[in-house]
Design an enzyme around this catalytic site. Structure first.
Site, PDB file in Angstrom:
ATOM      1  N   PRO A   1      -4.444 -47.941 -33.618  1.00 21.90           N
ATOM      2  CG  PRO A   1      -3.840 -49.939 -34.710  1.00 21.90           C
ATOM      3  CD  PRO A   1      -4.478 -49.411 -33.450  1.00 21.90           C
ATOM      4  N   GLY A   2      -5.946 -47.209 -35.848  1.00 22.69           N
ATOM      5  CA  GLY A   2      -6.801 -46.611 -36.872  1.00 22.69           C
ATOM      6  C   GLY A   2      -7.772 -47.545 -37.570  1.00 22.69           C
ATOM      7  CB  ALA A   3      -8.695 -51.092 -37.081  1.00 17.88           C
TER       8      ALA A   3
ATOM      9  CG  ASP B   1      -6.274 -36.776 -22.131  1.00 18.81           C
ATOM     10  OD1 ASP B   1      -7.274 -37.498 -22.374  1.00 18.81           O
ATOM     11  OD2 ASP B   1      -5.766 -36.642 -21.006  1.00 18.81           O
ATOM     12  CB  VAL B   2     -10.551 -38.372 -25.516  1.00 21.19           C
ATOM     13  CG1 VAL B   2     -12.064 -38.250 -25.503  1.00 21.19           C
ATOM     14  CG2 VAL B   2     -10.092 -38.924 -26.862  1.00 21.19           C
TER      15      VAL B   2
ATOM     16  CE  LYS C   1     -11.875 -51.014 -25.173  1.00 23.02           C
ATOM     17  NZ  LYS C   1     -10.913 -51.695 -26.068  1.00 23.02           N
TER      18      LYS C   1
ATOM     19  CG  ASP D   1     -11.849 -49.983 -29.299  1.00 24.28           C
ATOM     20  OD1 ASP D   1     -12.398 -50.671 -28.421  1.00 24.28           O
ATOM     21  OD2 ASP D   1     -11.017 -50.460 -30.108  1.00 24.28           O
TER      22      ASP D   1
HETATM   23  N1  SAM Z   1     -10.171 -48.631 -32.089  1.00 25.54           N
HETATM   24  C1  SAM Z   1      -8.726 -48.680 -32.335  1.00 25.54           C
HETATM   25  C2  SAM Z   1      -8.511 -49.350 -33.665  1.00 25.54           C
HETATM   26  O1  SAM Z   1      -9.432 -50.014 -34.124  1.00 25.54           O
HETATM   27  O2  SAM Z   1      -7.436 -49.200 -34.253  1.00 25.54           O
HETATM   28  C3  SAM Z   1      -7.997 -49.392 -31.183  1.00 25.54           C
HETATM   29  C4  SAM Z   1      -8.032 -48.593 -29.900  1.00 25.54           C
HETATM   30  S1  SAM Z   1      -7.039 -49.210 -28.575  1.00 25.54           S
HETATM   31  C5  SAM Z   1      -7.958 -50.590 -28.038  1.00 25.54           C
HETATM   32  C6  SAM Z   1      -7.313 -48.029 -27.298  1.00 25.54           C
HETATM   33  C7  SAM Z   1      -6.632 -46.683 -27.532  1.00 25.54           C
HETATM   34  O3  SAM Z   1      -7.133 -45.722 -26.582  1.00 25.54           O
HETATM   35  C8  SAM Z   1      -5.118 -46.712 -27.318  1.00 25.54           C
HETATM   36  O4  SAM Z   1      -4.477 -46.405 -28.538  1.00 25.54           O
HETATM   37  C9  SAM Z   1      -4.865 -45.618 -26.269  1.00 25.54           C
HETATM   38  O5  SAM Z   1      -3.702 -44.855 -26.531  1.00 25.54           O
HETATM   39  C10 SAM Z   1      -6.112 -44.762 -26.405  1.00 25.54           C
HETATM   40  N2  SAM Z   1      -6.411 -43.905 -25.245  1.00 25.54           N
HETATM   41  C11 SAM Z   1      -6.475 -44.266 -23.942  1.00 25.54           C
HETATM   42  N3  SAM Z   1      -6.757 -43.201 -23.172  1.00 25.54           N
HETATM   43  C12 SAM Z   1      -6.886 -42.128 -24.009  1.00 25.54           C
HETATM   44  C13 SAM Z   1      -7.165 -40.744 -23.815  1.00 25.54           C
HETATM   45  N4  SAM Z   1      -7.397 -40.249 -22.593  1.00 25.54           N
HETATM   46  N5  SAM Z   1      -7.207 -39.937 -24.898  1.00 25.54           N
HETATM   47  C14 SAM Z   1      -6.989 -40.449 -26.143  1.00 25.54           C
HETATM   48  N6  SAM Z   1      -6.721 -41.744 -26.379  1.00 25.54           N
HETATM   49  C15 SAM Z   1      -6.666 -42.578 -25.336  1.00 25.54           C
END
Ligand code: SAM
Length: 189
Positions: free
Chosen positions: A33-35, A79-80, A144, A104
């Protein structure tokens, strides 16, 4: 006030290793969510809050919606791992280059440890491709991963491409989770 507790992992890593500087361009992969983005925005001064320091850039990407944040440019529903996202990043970054790539990102856990491990390691390899396109010489990648049999392959590849690679387990990361981070610095280019 941070959007989630994961912020403390990044604060801890930055305090220890000095990832960020005012004026840096940072890409935050899996930002919702953006932390982490909140932490990076402060530390690179992308809001210009400190008028005496250079103003940085923060671009966050997620498959999900990321609520707006001052000083951040978010690519929600992206999508990254998609080359079209890489091209967009090259356009948005000053000079097409980032000083730091953060990830992350995690796949939705299936509960099968080996499968989840393989999927997150595949994501890390895709981040290495992205780094080849947009990471500055001497830049840093923080990503990560969940530990498992493929960890050493990832570490070897990182060690060929970066001058320094270390594996981290922040105190703020739950002890009972397989979560760890690679911090790769001094990108060779
Ligand atoms: N670092 C974030 C924070 O501090 O708010 C929390 C991140 S959360 C653990 C992992 C995120 O990776 C999820 O929101 C998920 O949707 C995203 N994610 C997973 N695969 C992805 C992809 N291929 N492209 C973009 N985002 C992806």
């Amino acid at each position: 006030n941070f959007r989630c507790r994961s912020a403390f992992k990044l604060l801890e890593i930055d305090d220890k290793f000095g990832l960020f500087q005012a004026g840096y361009s940072v890409v935050d992969c899996g930002a919702a969510p953006g932390a982490w983005s909140q932490v990076a925005v402060q530390r690179v001064n992308s809001t210009g809050t400190d008028p005496d320091s250079p103003r940085g850039t923060l671009i966050g990407i997620d498959l999900l919606n990321i609520p707006p944040l001052d000083g951040a440019h978010f690519l929600s529903n992206h999508d990254v791992m998609d080359p079209a996202t890489h091209a967009k990043l090259q356009e948005l970054l000053p000079g097409g280059q980032a000083h730091v790539i953060l990830s992350d990102m995690a796949p939705n856990a299936s509960g099968f440890r080996d499968m989840d491990h393989e999927r997150i390691i595949t994501m890390c390899f895709s981040l290495i491709d992205l780094a080849g396109k947009i990471l500055q010489p001497r830049g840093s990648l923080l990503c990560k991963y969940w530990d498992g049999i493929l960890t050493h392959q990832l570490q070897e590849k990182l060690s060929r491409l970066f001058g320094s690679v270390r594996s981290l387990k922040p105190d703020a990361s739950r002890k009972d989770s397989a979560e760890r981070f690679f911090l790769a610095r001094m990108h060779k280019k």
